[in-house]
Design a protein around this motif. Structure first.
Motif, PDB file in Angstrom:
ATOM      1  N   ARG A 165      27.549-116.182   5.270  1.00  0.00           N
ATOM      2  CA  ARG A 165      28.309-116.547   4.065  1.00  0.00           C
ATOM      3  C   ARG A 165      28.958-117.922   4.220  1.00  0.00           C
ATOM      4  NH1 ARG A 165      33.731-113.562   3.203  1.00  0.00           N
ATOM      5  NH2 ARG A 165      34.011-114.871   5.018  1.00  0.00           N
TER       6      ARG A 165
ATOM      7  N   ALA B 183      25.337-100.310   5.587  1.00  0.00           N
ATOM      8  CA  ALA B 183      24.127-100.297   4.755  1.00  0.00           C
ATOM      9  C   ALA B 183      24.286-101.299   3.613  1.00  0.00           C
ATOM     10  CB  ALA B 183      23.888 -98.884   4.245  1.00  0.00           C
ATOM     11  N   GLY B 184      23.449-101.188   2.584  1.00  0.00           N
ATOM     12  CA  GLY B 184      23.444-102.176   1.502  1.00  0.00           C
ATOM     13  C   GLY B 184      24.558-101.974   0.483  1.00  0.00           C
TER      14      GLY B 184
ATOM     15  N   GLY C  78      34.620-110.957   6.879  1.00  0.00           N
ATOM     16  CA  GLY C  78      33.226-110.663   6.537  1.00  0.00           C
ATOM     17  C   GLY C  78      32.864-109.189   6.488  1.00  0.00           C
ATOM     18  N   SER C  79      33.872-108.303   6.450  1.00  0.00           N
ATOM     19  CA  SER C  79      33.573-106.858   6.490  1.00  0.00           C
ATOM     20  C   SER C  79      33.087-106.331   5.140  1.00  0.00           C
ATOM     21  CB  SER C  79      34.813-106.073   6.937  1.00  0.00           C
ATOM     22  OG  SER C  79      35.895-106.331   6.063  1.00  0.00           O
ATOM     23  N   GLY C  80      33.475-107.035   4.042  1.00  0.00           N
ATOM     24  CA  GLY C  80      33.055-106.591   2.714  1.00  0.00           C
ATOM     25  C   GLY C  80      34.205-106.205   1.802  1.00  0.00           C
ATOM     26  N   LYS C  81      35.392-106.724   2.092  1.00  0.00           N
ATOM     27  CA  LYS C  81      36.554-106.402   1.235  1.00  0.00           C
ATOM     28  C   LYS C  81      36.317-106.850  -0.208  1.00  0.00           C
ATOM     29  CE  LYS C  81      39.266-108.736   3.896  1.00  0.00           C
ATOM     30  NZ  LYS C  81      38.336-108.916   5.018  1.00  0.00           N
ATOM     31  N   SER C  82      35.865-108.102  -0.370  1.00  0.00           N
ATOM     32  CA  SER C  82      35.645-108.615  -1.731  1.00  0.00           C
ATOM     33  C   SER C  82      34.581-107.793  -2.429  1.00  0.00           C
ATOM     34  CB  SER C  82      35.208-110.076  -1.703  1.00  0.00           C
ATOM     35  OG  SER C  82      36.179-110.841  -1.053  1.00  0.00           O
ATOM     36  N   ALA C  83      33.523-107.438  -1.694  1.00  0.00           N
ATOM     37  CA  ALA C  83      32.441-106.647  -2.288  1.00  0.00           C
ATOM     38  C   ALA C  83      32.987-105.287  -2.749  1.00  0.00           C
ATOM     39  CB  ALA C  83      31.320-106.467  -1.270  1.00  0.00           C
TER      40      ALA C  83
ATOM     41  N   ASN D 203      30.289 -99.914   5.675  1.00  0.00           N
ATOM     42  CA  ASN D 203      29.550-100.986   4.997  1.00  0.00           C
ATOM     43  C   ASN D 203      28.387-101.517   5.831  1.00  0.00           C
ATOM     44  OD1 ASN D 203      28.973-102.597   2.829  1.00  0.00           O
ATOM     45  ND2 ASN D 203      30.387-104.236   3.399  1.00  0.00           N
TER      46      ASN D 203
HETATM   47  P1  ATP Z   1      36.717-112.325   4.237  1.00  0.00           P
HETATM   48  O1  ATP Z   1      37.910-111.537   4.673  1.00  0.00           O
HETATM   49  O2  ATP Z   1      36.157-113.134   5.344  1.00  0.00           O
HETATM   50  O3  ATP Z   1      36.937-113.099   2.961  1.00  0.00           O
HETATM   51  P2  ATP Z   1      35.364-110.011   3.072  1.00  0.00           P
HETATM   52  O4  ATP Z   1      35.800-108.845   3.879  1.00  0.00           O
HETATM   53  O5  ATP Z   1      35.956-110.174   1.703  1.00  0.00           O
HETATM   54  O6  ATP Z   1      35.490-111.313   3.923  1.00  0.00           O
HETATM   55  P3  ATP Z   1      32.800-110.172   1.717  1.00  0.00           P
HETATM   56  O7  ATP Z   1      32.941-111.615   1.316  1.00  0.00           O
HETATM   57  O8  ATP Z   1      32.925-109.127   0.675  1.00  0.00           O
HETATM   58  O9  ATP Z   1      33.768-109.866   2.952  1.00  0.00           O
HETATM   59  O10 ATP Z   1      31.413-109.944   2.461  1.00  0.00           O
HETATM   60  C1  ATP Z   1      30.968-110.854   3.468  1.00  0.00           C
HETATM   61  C2  ATP Z   1      29.522-111.235   3.193  1.00  0.00           C
HETATM   62  O11 ATP Z   1      28.711-110.074   3.375  1.00  0.00           O
HETATM   63  C3  ATP Z   1      29.285-111.713   1.764  1.00  0.00           C
HETATM   64  O12 ATP Z   1      28.312-112.716   1.775  1.00  0.00           O
HETATM   65  C4  ATP Z   1      28.779-110.460   1.063  1.00  0.00           C
HETATM   66  O13 ATP Z   1      27.939-110.765  -0.029  1.00  0.00           O
HETATM   67  C5  ATP Z   1      28.007-109.760   2.178  1.00  0.00           C
HETATM   68  N1  ATP Z   1      28.030-108.292   2.060  1.00  0.00           N
HETATM   69  C6  ATP Z   1      29.109-107.503   1.874  1.00  0.00           C
HETATM   70  N2  ATP Z   1      28.765-106.206   1.846  1.00  0.00           N
HETATM   71  C7  ATP Z   1      27.424-106.178   2.005  1.00  0.00           C
HETATM   72  C8  ATP Z   1      26.449-105.132   2.067  1.00  0.00           C
HETATM   73  N3  ATP Z   1      26.796-103.849   1.972  1.00  0.00           N
HETATM   74  N4  ATP Z   1      25.173-105.475   2.248  1.00  0.00           N
HETATM   75  C9  ATP Z   1      24.806-106.764   2.378  1.00  0.00           C
HETATM   76  N5  ATP Z   1      25.658-107.806   2.327  1.00  0.00           N
HETATM   77  C10 ATP Z   1      26.956-107.517   2.153  1.00  0.00           C
END
Ligand code: ATP
Length: 200
Positions: free
Chosen positions: A143, A176-177, A11-16, A174
């Protein structure tokens, strides 16, 4: 070719962040995809897993029951180690092939276990996505509609925030937004273009 490993906890935001790099035209290889490819029906690793854990680890259609496997290894370090010594080299191989096929100027490897699984051997640089653990738990729960206790358990099986940051060449904050994340990715992208141009 110049390669950057993009990692961070659940959930850190890798996909984002990977989406931001893709939007800039940079190819992204997804380690989770490679982990699925090596256990597809017909792959030798799936046969070994079925021999080791029994046929009940397969679904009716012959595909791996990933949820059942996760349950079997989650609280059993010996079984987990057995599975990792089987799969990690195969996953690295699959990733390496995909990275070699990626068109330049540089490529990103997105991986939750980049450092834990030795995939960091495949990259020139490590970029860590960082945020406070409380926010990480809140985003992962929102999520996946799961409990904080579940997310904390997954986090306990991954590197700690401090261990991960200690390996970082670059850090994306990550907290912030998404607009702030995108701006940081654009800055890093320009740096990576320079580094890629200087890499033989
Ligand atoms: P995993 O390893 O669990 O698959 P991940 O590191 O790919 O997770 P994401 O799926 O990119 O994480 O992000 C987790 C959640 O947080 C998602 O719902 C995403 O939309 C949200 N998110 C990511 N970055 C931000 C941000 N900067 N602001 C608000 N929400 C965010």
């Amino acid at each position: 070719m110049f390669r950057v490993g993009l990692t961070g906890g659940i959930g850190s935001g890798k996909s984002a962040a990977a989406g931001c790099f893709r939007a800039l035209g940079i190819p992204v290889v997804d380690a989770d995809w490679a982990a699925r490819v090596v256990v597809q029906p017909g792959q030798p690793a799936l046969e070994e897993i079925a021999r080791h854990f029994g046929g009940a680890i397969l679904l009716e259609n012959g595909a791996l029951d990933r949820a059942a496997l996760r349950t079997r290894v989650f609280d059993d370090p010996a079984e987990r180690a057995w599975l990792e010594q089987l799969l990690h080299p195969l996953i690295r191989e699959e990733i390496s092939t995909a990275l070699n096929r990626s068109p330049g100027p540089y490529a990103i490897l997105e991986s939750p276990l980049l450092i834990e699984s030795g995939q960091d051997q495949l990259v020139d640089r490590i970029c860590v996505i960082d945020l406070p653990e409380s926010l990480q738990i809140a985003r992962a729960c929102a999520r996946d509609s799961c409990s904080g206790a579940h997310v904390s358990k997954v986090m306990a099986a991954q590197l700690s925030r401090e261990q991960r940051l200690a390996q970082a060449d670059d850090v994306l904050d990550n907290a912030a937004g998404l607009a702030a994340l995108q701006a940081q990715v654009e800055t890093l992208h320009n740096r990576y273009l320079q580094l890629a141009a200087a890499t033989p």
